[in-house]
Design an enzyme around this catalytic site. Structure first.
Site, PDB file in Angstrom:
ATOM      1  CB  CYS A  26     -43.538 -10.150  15.481  1.00  0.00           C
ATOM      2  SG  CYS A  26     -44.023  -9.667  17.136  1.00  0.00           S
ATOM      3  CG  HIS A 536     -43.828 -15.994  19.654  1.00  0.00           C
ATOM      4  ND1 HIS A 536     -42.543 -15.753  20.049  1.00  0.00           N
ATOM      5  CD2 HIS A 536     -44.209 -14.929  18.904  1.00  0.00           C
ATOM      6  CE1 HIS A 536     -42.152 -14.571  19.582  1.00  0.00           C
ATOM      7  NE2 HIS A 536     -43.152 -14.050  18.883  1.00  0.00           N
TER       8      HIS A 536
END
Length: 614
Positions: A26, A536
């Site tokens: 990620c 995020h």
């Protein structure tokens, strides 16, 4: 930058190729799908230089690295043979020379100041104990302890060689070898030397500052050049000796005299100022303006100047006294606000920052109080200026770069008048700034809270802070309370979390979309000033593989504050068992003096949530 060595180490420590099914990533971490979770050597992985932490759960074995994971993952996959792609390349940006030089100088000088400060404090303590008659100045005990002080300054080039060698990537042992050679009886202060028939000037390298710095910088480039010429198999044997053979004569012929000229030039400048305008003027101005210089990032420019003074003169006639007076004036100014304020929250801020300033750490006060209220700058200009004026008129000198707790070092070798005058100057600075700030008062918070210099009016150099809007409406969550160690430890940068009250994610700044993860759960934005922002959405939401997320931008797009960039179905994310907290961090926090989150309990996309102190 090549991550091949790191990749090989990591693959080995997670159990080798045979234990790895796949690797994904990620925005901040590598996610290994392993055959056997008991095989990886987790504690050894944590010790690898690029690893922040390791998290193992039922979904994946996660190695938290940071935003450089985008470059590391292709290398890992190449080594595993899972893809044929080449490793990602950096953006090619290089640090500007002046910025690099100031950074290296500042970082290299920090460790050196520790023994120098210790030597200065020791000198003050010895003066006090000899004055009281506890230990005689002629006794062996006194002489043995005083040898520490003498050695620190005499062998200053060795300390510089270690620190600068480490910062510049030069072998520290070779750097020290050059320093020790320069200080040997054969060379240090010797007359009538020549090298291959070329006459060498008489140069004293002990207690010196600039010659060894120039020598280590030259050594760095000599080493690089030799590594290009000498075959790799022979570098271990020949590169070190050739580096020394080349560096030493160039230092003796060029850098030794040049370094001395630089040092003498600085001394001449301050002698000229002192004889023309009076050295008191420089002491007064620096004591008055130091908080402003810290704010604009110019606080370290004096390091080579006062270090040269200690090396060549044995004392500093200007800056040590000035910064001690300025530090205590900052403490006085903030205490003046403490006594003026009636707000409990404000008083707590003023008390903690005043204590920090008293201990010699003024940045919390400068960025937490001065930048916000501005009037304390005037208070320190008054109090610090008066204290500096007195110290300058009394010709106070510093014998070691110490803070307020090191005042005994101003005694030096029985120079008690110097100490008493410095003590009076400190009191003047403290009391003057405290009274001035109390009289000037505290401006209305609402009028100053969002004040920011406009770069379009004053130029980019005038910007002292940059404000970041909240990307989403919701409840403010301290980053330390976010349930993800990589973020909560601030390892990925300072910032905050927001418990979202809506699904739309807005651009918090004007800037460029520099990264957008394929699952649309994380996005990176870079402003024109170089601030790198990572947004995020959620904890471990990469596992949703894009479900519930929608993007309205692509990498390379330019966005403006308030633009809709992403949407996330927060309710659906919660229903699937994930925490949808929206985390906003400045990934290049280390490039700035500080990143301060808002203290408001709730935020929205029209309000500032982060202040980046430039």
């Amino acid at each position: 930058m090549s991550y091949e060595k790191f990749g090989k180490q990591l693959i080995e420590l997670v159990g080798g190729k045979e234990n790895i099914q796949s690797v994904t990533n990620c925005m901040t971490r590598l996610r290994f799908k392993l055959n056997d979770r008991s095989i990886p050597k987790t504690e050894e992985i944590k010790e690898l230089p690029d690893v922040i932490d390791v998290v193992s759960n039922d979904v994946a074995y996660q190695v938290i690295i940071g935003t450089q994971v985008q470059e590391i993952r292709p290398e890992i996959n190449r080594l595993l043979g899972l893809t044929g792609g080449e490793k990602a390349q950096g953006n090619g940006e290089k640090e500007k020379f002046v910025t690099m030089a100031l950074r290296v100088l500042s970082e290299a000088m920090g460790p050196i100041l520790i023994p120098i400060m210790a030597a200065g404090l020791l000198a003050g303590i010895l003066s006090l104990v000899s004055l009281t008659g506890v230990v005689s100045a002629e006794s062996s005990t006194y002489l043995i302890l005083d040898a520490i002080r003498q050695s620190v300054f005499f062998f200053l080039p060795v300390l510089i060689a270690i620190s600068f060698g480490r910062q510049l990537g030069v072998n520290e042992y070779l750097a020290v070898t050059i320093a020790l050679t320069l200080m040997s009886d054969t060379i240090n202060g010797a007359k009538g030397l020549d090298f291959l028939g070329l006459s060498l000037p008489e140069t004293t390298y002990s207690n010196s500052f600039f010659p060894i710095i120039l020598s280590i910088i030259f050594m760095k480039y000599v080493g690089k050049g030799l590594d290009r010429i000498i075959p790799k198999a022979l570098q271990y044997f020949f590169s070190p000796v050739l580096t020394l053979i080349i560096t030493l004569p160039v230092t003796l012929i060029l850098f030794g005299p040049l370094g001395m000229y630089i040092g003498d030039g600085l001394n001449f400048i301050f002698d000229f100022i002192g004889n023309t305008f009076g050295s008191w003027s420089v002491v007064m101005l620096y004591a008055a303006l130091q908080p402003f210089l810290i704010t604009i990032g110019a606080g370290n420019f004096i390091i080579p100047i006062f270090m040269n003074s200690y090396a060549t003169l044995g004392y500093d006639p200007v800056f040590t006294a000035a910064w001690v007076i300025s530090d205590i004036a900052v403490c006085g100014a903030v205490l003046g606000y403490f006594f003026r304020s009636k707000d409990k929250k404000q008083k707590q801020l003023f008390a903690t920052t005043a204590f920090s300033a008293f201990m010699g750490v003024t940045e919390p006060a400068v960025y937490g109080v001065f930048v916000k209220y501005r009037r304390p700058y005037i208070a320190v200009a008054i109090g610090g200026g008066l204290g500096g004026l007195f110290a300058g008129m009394m010709k106070v000198v510093g014998y070691a770069p110490v803070g307020i707790l090191g005042l005994p070092s101003f005694i030096g070798e029985s120079n008690y008048r110097n100490f008493y005058m410095m003590l009076i100057a400190v009191i003047i600075g403290f009391v003057g700034a405290g009274i001035a700030s109390f009289i000037l008062g505290i401006p209305d918070d609402e009028k100053v809270a969002t004040k920011q210099t406009d770069p379009s009016e004053n130029g980019a150099e005038a910007v002292t802070k940059l404000l970041i809007k909240a990307p989403v409406k919701g409840r403010n969550v301290a980053l330390s309370h976010v349930d993800d160690k990589a973020f909560s430890s601030s390892a990925l940068g300072k910032g905050l979390g927001i418990e979202p009250a809506e699904d739309t994610i807005h651009a918090p700044v004007n800037g460029e979309i520099v990264s957008l993860f394929p699952t649309n759960h994380a996005i990176g934005i870079k402003t024109e000033y170089g601030v790198e922002i990572l947004i995020h959405i959620g904890i471990n939401t990469v596992e949703l593989e894009g479900k519930h997320f929608e993007s309205f931008v692509k990498q390379g797009d330019m966005v403006s504050v308030g633009d809709t960039i992403l949407k996330a179905d927060m309710a659906a994310i919660r229903d699937d068992g994930y925490d949808p907290v929206v985390i906003t961090v400045i990934t290049n926090t280390a490039d700035y003096l500080d990143v301060l989150p808002t203290s408001d309990l709730s935020v929205n996309n029209e309000e500032d949530c982060l202040t980046v102190v430039v």
